[in-house]
Design an enzyme around this catalytic site. Structure first.
Site, PDB file in Angstrom:
ATOM      1  N   HIS A  83       0.835  -1.208   0.000  1.00  0.00           N
ATOM      2  CA  HIS A  83       0.000   0.000   0.000  1.00  0.00           C
ATOM      3  C   HIS A  83       0.871   1.259   0.000  1.00  0.00           C
ATOM      4  O   HIS A  83       0.562   2.244  -0.687  1.00  0.00           O
ATOM      5  CB  HIS A  83      -0.921  -0.001   1.220  1.00  0.00           C
ATOM      6  CG  HIS A  83      -2.039  -0.987   1.141  1.00  0.00           C
ATOM      7  ND1 HIS A  83      -1.844  -2.337   1.229  1.00  0.00           N
ATOM      8  CD2 HIS A  83      -3.382  -0.810   0.976  1.00  0.00           C
ATOM      9  CE1 HIS A  83      -3.009  -2.962   1.137  1.00  0.00           C
ATOM     10  NE2 HIS A  83      -3.966  -2.063   0.973  1.00  0.00           N
TER      11      HIS A  83
ATOM     12  N   HIS B 166       0.517  -2.704   9.335  1.00  0.00           N
ATOM     13  CA  HIS B 166       1.907  -2.979   8.965  1.00  0.00           C
ATOM     14  C   HIS B 166       2.813  -2.460  10.066  1.00  0.00           C
ATOM     15  O   HIS B 166       2.504  -1.466  10.744  1.00  0.00           O
ATOM     16  CB  HIS B 166       2.278  -2.293   7.639  1.00  0.00           C
ATOM     17  CG  HIS B 166       1.960  -3.099   6.424  1.00  0.00           C
ATOM     18  ND1 HIS B 166       2.715  -4.168   6.014  1.00  0.00           N
ATOM     19  CD2 HIS B 166       0.955  -2.981   5.520  1.00  0.00           C
ATOM     20  CE1 HIS B 166       2.199  -4.683   4.908  1.00  0.00           C
ATOM     21  NE2 HIS B 166       1.121  -3.979   4.591  1.00  0.00           N
TER      22      HIS B 166
ATOM     23  N   ASP C 176       8.033  -1.701   7.897  1.00  0.00           N
ATOM     24  CA  ASP C 176       7.486  -2.023   6.574  1.00  0.00           C
ATOM     25  C   ASP C 176       7.259  -0.761   5.753  1.00  0.00           C
ATOM     26  O   ASP C 176       7.579  -0.703   4.556  1.00  0.00           O
ATOM     27  CB  ASP C 176       6.156  -2.776   6.717  1.00  0.00           C
ATOM     28  CG  ASP C 176       6.315  -4.103   7.423  1.00  0.00           C
ATOM     29  OD1 ASP C 176       7.468  -4.532   7.606  1.00  0.00           O
ATOM     30  OD2 ASP C 176       5.288  -4.702   7.785  1.00  0.00           O
TER      31      ASP C 176
END
Length: 365
Positions: free
Chosen positions: A229, A272, A276
């Protein structure tokens, strides 16, 4: 006396030999001989000029410089190759997520790793949906902007190559290191334990839903290093800003806010780990800036001992895509489809300057 002097002057002029240096005679050398001597017309002369010189032989042929080649060739076939490369790596990512999901340890046995951001910020359930909506908006804005770009084929192949390479990196990182889920709220799908048919169905479900939670397709765990994302939110903003006019500051600001808010919402939702997001942002921005620096600078397109950027593993692919692109791409826009189509356009007769002047002289005489 005047009559006698005039008669002597006329007699003197008649007896005087003619000086060839004071007169101009048109050369009668044939065209074939001129071509042999290197004085013939270049092959790049337009057909109108050749016809005009044959019809009006009194005109002197002037060699015109040849047209320079197109600095920004479209080469859609290369864009097609880049698109296939991107699609392949995106599909490979879904396959890798399905494989890694089977190795993720249960959260009861392996609790989430410590994360400083999670220690200070409590989880907000709806934040991840905001992140995905922002990503959809940015992708929609970028696709719309790309359709109106004049050199969309060059920009498109750059986008496909970069996003394909990023997801290839993502496949490698998630496969070599499997992290536990970031929070106890995760509800991972049950493991299939070697059921190949069910795995294929999961892969197709991920692809059809775009890997989004709001579509119900993101039910697998294990794709935590690094954040896909964040890659999408960052890369779409970078391309939107790079290929839009600099005075569209309000447009850039809106897209930056959408991107930044989406990235923050990923962390607020505890979907996350912070590492990340940091790794995804770092790799995305570096690859984007490196690629465009090499594409815009002619000296960086050459594999030299002093050009350390040419030592990247993807440099041969980059050179294949960018070797015919001369310089930075100007920010130009055009309609995606030309109207009216070429088959409905009336063909107009074109005249060269030589033909037009010659016809005007004929009319005047």
């Amino acid at each position: 006396m005047d009559i006698i002097e005039t008669a002597k002057l006329e007699e003197h002029l008649e007896n005087q030999p003619s000086d060839p240096t004071n007169t101009y005679t048109r050369p009668t050398e044939p065209v074939e001989e001129e071509n042999k001597n290197g004085n013939g017309k270049p092959k790049s002369l337009s057909s109108g000029l050749r016809k005009g010189t044959k019809k009006y032989p009194d005109y002197i042929q002037i060699a015109m410089p040849t047209e320079s080649r197109n600095k920004f060739p479209l080469e859609w076939w290369k864009t097609g190759i880049a698109f296939i490369y991107a699609v392949f790596n995106l599909v490979l990512t879904t396959v890798m997520i399905t494989v890694v999901h089977e190795r993720v340890p249960p959260k009861e046995l392996s609790p989430p790793l410590p994360d400083k951001f999670f220690d200070y910020i409590d989880r907000v359930k709806w934040a991840f949906s905001v992140s995905e909506i922002n990503g959809i908006i940015l992708v929609g804005l970028w696709i719309t902007q790309w359709l109106f770009l004049r050199y969309k084929s060059i920009v498109g192949r750059r986008f496909c190559f970069i996003i394909g390479t990023l997801y290839l990196y993502r496949c490698i990182t998630m496969y070599v290191t499997t992290l536990p889920v970031p929070g106890m709220h995760f509800q991972c799908a049950p493991k299939l334990n070697g059921d190949s048919q069910a795995k294929v169905q999961r892969i197709l479900r991920l692809i059809s839903g775009g890997g989004l939670s709001i579509t119900g397709s993101h039910i697998l765990c294990g794709d935590f290093l690094f954040s896909g994302h964040t890659v999408t939110l960052t890369l779409t903003y970078l391309f939107i800003k790079e290929y839009s006019p600099r005075h569209f500051w309000w447009y850039h600001l809106i897209c930056w806010l959408l991107s930044a808010a989406g990235i923050i919402c990923i962390l607020v939702a505890h979907e996350h780990y912070t590492v990340d997001v940091i790794i995804a942002y770092y790799i995305t921005t570096r690859l984007f800036w490196w690629y465009h620096s090499m594409a815009n600078e002619k000296n960086l397109k050459v594999s030299l001992q002093t050009n350390f950027l040419s030592r990247a593993w993807w440099f041969p692919i980059f050179y294949f895509f960018e070797k015919n692109v001369q310089g930075s791409i100007p920010c130009c826009f055009s309609w995606p489809l030309s109207w009216p189509p070429g088959c409905f356009k009336s063909s107009c007769k074109k005249y060269s300057r030589v033909q037009k002047i010659g016809e005007d002289n004929e009319k005047s005489t």
